[in-house]
Design an enzyme around this catalytic site. Structure first.
Site, PDB file in Angstrom:
ATOM      1  CG  ASP A  52       0.139  -1.826  14.703  1.00  0.00           C
ATOM      2  OD1 ASP A  52      -0.143  -1.674  15.836  1.00  0.00           O
ATOM      3  OD2 ASP A  52       1.067  -1.545  13.991  1.00  0.00           O
ATOM      4  CE1 TYR A  53      -4.282  -0.782  11.095  1.00  0.00           C
ATOM      5  CE2 TYR A  53      -2.528   0.485  10.193  1.00  0.00           C
ATOM      6  CZ  TYR A  53      -3.646   0.533  10.831  1.00  0.00           C
ATOM      7  OH  TYR A  53      -3.800   1.577  11.769  1.00  0.00           O
ATOM      8  CB  ILE A  54       0.369  -8.227   9.473  1.00  0.00           C
ATOM      9  CG1 ILE A  54       1.184  -9.077   8.566  1.00  0.00           C
ATOM     10  CG2 ILE A  54       0.494  -8.843  10.962  1.00  0.00           C
ATOM     11  CD1 ILE A  54       2.505  -9.346   8.571  1.00  0.00           C
ATOM     12  CD  GLU A 108      -2.398  -1.431   2.695  1.00  0.00           C
ATOM     13  OE1 GLU A 108      -2.304  -1.200   3.455  1.00  0.00           O
ATOM     14  OE2 GLU A 108      -2.822  -2.757   2.785  1.00  0.00           O
ATOM     15  CD  GLU A 153      -3.847  -4.979   5.043  1.00  0.00           C
ATOM     16  OE1 GLU A 153      -4.995  -5.432   5.084  1.00  0.00           O
ATOM     17  OE2 GLU A 153      -3.618  -3.717   5.027  1.00  0.00           O
ATOM     18  CD  GLN A 170       0.179   2.300   4.800  1.00  0.00           C
ATOM     19  OE1 GLN A 170      -1.160   2.768   5.327  1.00  0.00           O
ATOM     20  NE2 GLN A 170       0.315   2.616   3.585  1.00  0.00           N
ATOM     21  CG  HIS A 230      -0.803   3.764  13.763  1.00  0.00           C
ATOM     22  ND1 HIS A 230      -2.218   4.131  14.162  1.00  0.00           N
ATOM     23  CD2 HIS A 230      -0.804   3.761  12.221  1.00  0.00           C
ATOM     24  CE1 HIS A 230      -2.760   4.263  13.098  1.00  0.00           C
ATOM     25  NE2 HIS A 230      -2.235   4.084  11.854  1.00  0.00           N
TER      26      HIS A 230
HETATM   27  C1  LIG Z   1      -6.123  -2.997   7.800  1.00  0.00           C
HETATM   28  C2  LIG Z   1      -5.472  -1.791   7.741  1.00  0.00           C
HETATM   29  N1  LIG Z   1      -4.333  -1.813   6.374  1.00  0.00           N
HETATM   30  C3  LIG Z   1      -3.860  -0.822   6.312  1.00  0.00           C
HETATM   31  C4  LIG Z   1      -4.302   0.696   7.063  1.00  0.00           C
HETATM   32  C5  LIG Z   1      -3.324   1.968   6.806  1.00  0.00           C
HETATM   33  N2  LIG Z   1      -4.454   3.009   6.091  1.00  0.00           N
HETATM   34  C6  LIG Z   1      -5.053   3.746   6.850  1.00  0.00           C
HETATM   35  S1  LIG Z   1      -6.018   4.743   6.176  1.00  0.00           S
HETATM   36  C7  LIG Z   1      -5.614   3.879   4.780  1.00  0.00           C
HETATM   37  C8  LIG Z   1      -6.223   4.585   3.454  1.00  0.00           C
HETATM   38  C9  LIG Z   1      -7.744   4.205   3.364  1.00  0.00           C
HETATM   39  O1  LIG Z   1      -8.272   4.716   2.237  1.00  0.00           O
HETATM   40  P1  LIG Z   1      -9.722   4.861   2.113  1.00  0.00           P
HETATM   41  O2  LIG Z   1     -10.472   3.489   2.449  1.00  0.00           O
HETATM   42  O3  LIG Z   1     -10.134   5.188   0.502  1.00  0.00           O
HETATM   43  O4  LIG Z   1     -10.347   5.829   3.128  1.00  0.00           O
HETATM   44  P2  LIG Z   1     -10.277   7.508   2.841  1.00  0.00           P
HETATM   45  O5  LIG Z   1      -9.099   7.549   4.055  1.00  0.00           O
HETATM   46  O6  LIG Z   1      -9.971   7.896   1.799  1.00  0.00           O
HETATM   47  O7  LIG Z   1     -11.244   8.139   3.745  1.00  0.00           O
HETATM   48  C10 LIG Z   1      -4.533   3.032   4.767  1.00  0.00           C
HETATM   49  C11 LIG Z   1      -4.010   2.193   3.881  1.00  0.00           C
HETATM   50  C12 LIG Z   1      -5.181   0.425   8.099  1.00  0.00           C
HETATM   51  N3  LIG Z   1      -5.591   1.382   8.825  1.00  0.00           N
HETATM   52  N4  LIG Z   1      -5.852  -0.867   8.198  1.00  0.00           N
END
Ligand SMILES: Cc1ncc(C[n+]2csc(CCOP(=O)(O)OP(=O)(O)O)c2C)c(N)n1
Lengths: 426, 353
Positions: free
Chosen positions: B101-103, B45, B76, B98, B145
């Site tokens: 915690d998100y694995i 990501e 993931e 990333q 995080h």
């Molecule tokens: C399971 C997980 N994977 C990765 C992340 C890291 N992360 C936080 S916000 C985000 C982007 C999310 O984008 P979107 O769903 O389009 O929502 P927006 O922020 O645009 O409102 C990512 C990759 C996370 N929080 N949880």
């Protein structure tokens, strides 16, 4: 199986990997003419109790009510009273004022993190107005508008953002990860998309018990790639669960454009078609269209006609969070060129158009809201800001891991308190 | 270009060095492996155009193109699953998650699939992937995080677990991990990406540039997996530690004037048991430190091993210093963190002071 080398070697065409690429990068001139913006009012509105497949054409259309003439058009016009419209305008403006102030607070070191929803206010505020106040919402981190629309006290929000001793969540959660059972607002997770199957489960429970409450969930378009999204839709379809899924398609997921969640192939609303549930694609910057679509889906769910997936087509006007600088990956012009305008501006102009509002009233309201946010900030600051000592007692760190504190956590709590006394002997 | 092989002490006196922080060292390792091995691909990501939220892959898509370094959907499960498939083809994927915690959405693909392909296919299929992921707290990241989930992975048979504590090691270990034919999870202690944080959160932190282990040799070199590093030699006690806590342990021992032998494990699985035994047999006292929660943490494994294998050399029970068994709290982050006071008390106890 032989390993294929370069070019395959079977006299068959060479395969190529497609990696999506957004139309514009920093410095590019932005031209959004490829985005089809249909005229307001021309979309048909099926009955709430219709077959799910009747909504299929709406999954690739765009439900719009407010036209360029600032008037409300067509069958999706929810025909709200001027008072209701003014209330929605006020809530959206309050969300914006709140976001501006909290963002500044983070920059001034009062907390660690903040996330704005500038440009997306309608997708939470107007949607919340269309639900009953006790319908359970399962938000992502960008729906502060729901709390504000439900009248949650600003001071409580700020206490949470500052992680101070007034924070009802005891300073445990990252700022903006609110929770309020009293306001039917589910505790926000940092892990994306987990709330979707949970919303389905809540809705199933409500149906099991013969309740009348439904559930509604929000998620960013980027997060629809997670398996949880697909599990949620499968369960919702199987059990015809009374749940509304709101996909907020703000075009960006941090630095990744919507193409990385599949937008090059079809719309997000069209995911509904594959699952056999109702789907609507709406102009997310049109508060009347958002209200109408959410209301349609809520009424449908309440009639036991099952789930709806709504795609709110909108734009994330600012950075992902205070940790992000979007100028590194997208063109600054996108915000200016966004073809669907700004939701607050559009509702304001509509109210003026119908003779129910004026620029002077708007100015006065904005001033008043800025003052009320400022006052709430001052009040919250009496409870402390992050990292300045006014936090919850150390023992609270060990509470709520379980209902009752097991021996090992009690020992660890003693350790933590001893360390505190060593560091700050009174 | 110097290559290190087979030994725990890395000596690269003949290679010119350059000061790097940990992110730069990781970026350099990825760059070198993309260059050397056309089968290496990087995905995750925000890792492509943007170069990752911590900038670890900055510039790599530009240099190697979009089919070698690319962004992925936010899944993931998908990221690790496609890495298994790419590995089956013969690629050497280096996915980034990333935050550690998100694995969790990817665990089935990692635990049931990547870790077992070799075993269940009797070596027909392997998963030569390296999952990079930032972990650990100390950045006010709240409970999603900040986690240190390394013990979840050491508990699974078939995954190697690697955790560097310096830019020098990050580069050499990452290169070894990528070259390894088994799945490796490579935890990057994000608190020390930019400087060797010593646990004193209320004092200014130093950048890496003046630290001796930030002098990173140019070009290719590898540090073998399964070899610990002796951070400093000593007689009074052995400290078994990894990641951010290496620097905290060092600072505390320095401050207290304790003649500790500090062993940076670098790889948890496979573990350098020889280094552990040799040191504990010499000092007779052992302190285990990690930031992760205590119960069933990797410290429990270490302390059991030391007890089983060095019992007759021990002059005191093994001590463990860890994070508490709670989620990582936001406002009380520094009360949670196993800092100098907690470590100091354990040392006093071990030395009978
Ligand atoms: C399971 C997980 N994977 C990765 C992340 C890291 N992360 C936080 S916000 C985000 C982007 C999310 O984008 P979107 O769903 O389009 O929502 P927006 O922020 O645009 O409102 C990512 C990759 C996370 N929080 N949880």
């Amino acid at each position: 199986m032989a390993k294929q080398g370069e070019g395959g070697g079977y006299n068959r065409p060479r395969l190529q990997l497609h990696v999506p690429e957004p139309k514009f990068r920093p410095g590019d001139t932005v031209d959004f003419s490829h985005i089809v913006v249909p005229e307001a009012g021309v979309q048909t509105r099926p009955d709430e109790a219709c077959e799910a497949s009747e909504t299929n054409p709406l999954c690739t259309d765009l439900v719009r009510v407010l036209g360029d003439d600032n008037k409300a058009h067509g069958p999706w016009d929810p025909r709200l009273t001027p008072d209701k419209l003014r209330e929605m305008l006020r809530h959206m403006a309050l969300v914006r004022a709140f976001d501006e102030r909290m963002y500044r607070g983070q920059r001034q070191g009062k907390t660690s993190f903040y996330m704005k929803c500038i440009g997306e206010e309608a997708t939470s505020v107007a949607a919340a107005h269309a639900l009953a106040s006790d319908d359970m919402v399962f938000p992502s981190y960008r729906q502060q508008g729901i709390l504000i629309a439900r009248g949650y006290p600003l001071v409580e929000m700020i206490n949470q953002i500052y992680s101070n001793r007034g924070d009802k969540l005891k300073g445990r959660q990252l700022p903006i990860m609110y929770s309020s059972r009293n306001y039917a607002f589910f505790t926000i997770s940092g892990n994306l998309a987990t709330q979707l199957p949970q919303a389905t489960g809540f809705a199933m429970a409500s149906a099991i018990k013969g309740d009348s409450r439904i559930a509604a969930a929000w998620v960013g378009e980027g997060s629809t790639a997670e398996g949880d999204f697909h599990s949620a839709l499968t369960f919702a379809a199987v059990y015809n669960a009374p749940v509304v899924f709101n996909v907020v398609n703000n075009q960006w997921a941090i630095s990744s454009f919507s193409g990385f969640a599949g937008a090059e192939r079809t719309t997000f609303a069209a995911r509904a078609i594959g699952y056999g549930i109702a789907g609507l694609r709406v102009d997310g910057n049109d508060p009347l269209a958002v209200y109408a679509a959410e209301r349609w889906a809520a009424d449908r769910a309440r009639m036991n006609k099952g789930p709806t997936l709504i795609e709110h087509f909108t734009y994330r006007a600012e950075g992902h969070s205070t940790s992000d600088d979007p100028s590194a990956y997208r063109s600054a012009q996108e915000r200016e060129e966004w073809p669907l305008g700004d939701p607050i501006m559009r509702l304001k102009l509509h109210l003026i158009e119908i003779g129910e509002w004026s620029e002077d009233q708007q100015e006065a309201m904005d001033r008043e809201l800025a003052e009320s946010v400022k006052a709430a900030t001052k009040d919250a600051e009496k409870n402390g800001i992050l990292g300045h000592g006014l936090h919850h007692p150390f023992h609270t760190m060990f509470e709520d891991v379980f209902e009752e504190l097991p021996w090992h956590l009690e020992e660890q709590a003693e350790q933590a308190i001893r360390e505190r006394q060593i560091k700050w002997p009174q | 270009m110097a290559t290190v092989s087979g030994d725990d002490v890395v000596s690269l006196h003949d290679a010119p060095t350059r000061p790097m922080n940990m992110i730069e060292a990781i970026n350099d390792a990825l760059d070198i492996m993309l260059e050397r091995d056309p089968d290496v691909v990087i995905m995750g990501e925000d890792v492509g155009y943007f170069g990752g939220v911590f900038r670890a892959t900055a510039g790599l898509q530009d240099k190697y193109g979009k089919t070698r370094v690319f962004d992925t959907p936010i899944s993931e499960c998908g990221i690790i699953g496609v890495a298994v498939g790419m590995g089956a083809y013969g690629l050497r994927p280096v996915p980034e998650i990333q935050f550690a915690d998100y694995i969790y959405p990817g665990l089935d693909q990692l635990i049931s699939e990547a870790a077992r392909l070799r075993y269940r296919s009797a070596g027909e299929f392997i998963a030569p992937m390296t999952v990079r992921t930032p972990f650990g707290g100390g950045i006010f990241g709240g409970q999603t995080h900040s986690q240190s989930p390394e013990a979840l992975f050491t508990h699974v048979s078939g995954i190697k677990t690697v955790i560097p504590s310096t830019p020098h090691d990050a580069k050499g270990l990452l290169i070894s991990a990528i070259e390894d034919n088994d799945p490796v999870i490579f935890f990057e202690p994000k608190r020390i990406y930019n400087g060797p944080f010593d646990g004193y959160y209320d004092k200014p932190t130093r950048p890496w540039k003046d630290h001796p282990d930030a002098r990173v040799p140019e070009g290719y070199y590898s540090i073998p997996l399964g070899k610990a590093r002796t951070v400093r030699e000593g007689q009074a006690l052995t400290v078994l530690v990894y990641g951010t806590m290496v620097h905290v342990a060092e600072a505390v021992c320095r401050e207290k004037g304790v003649d500790a032998e500090i062993i940076d494990l670098r790889t948890l699985v496979p573990l350098d048991i020889e280094a552990v035994e040799k040191s504990v047999e010499k000092t007779g006292r052992c302190l285990v430190i990690h930031e992760a929660t205590r119960t069933s943490g990797f410290g429990a494994e270490l302390s059991a091993l030391v007890q089983e294998r060095c019992f007759y050399h021990l002059e005191a029970p093994v001590e463990r210093v860890t994070g508490f068994d709670t989620p990582y709290p936001h406002s009380l982050e520094w009360a949670y963190f196993p800092g100098p006071i907690r470590i100091g008390e354990a040392i006093d106890k071990l030395l009978g002071a």
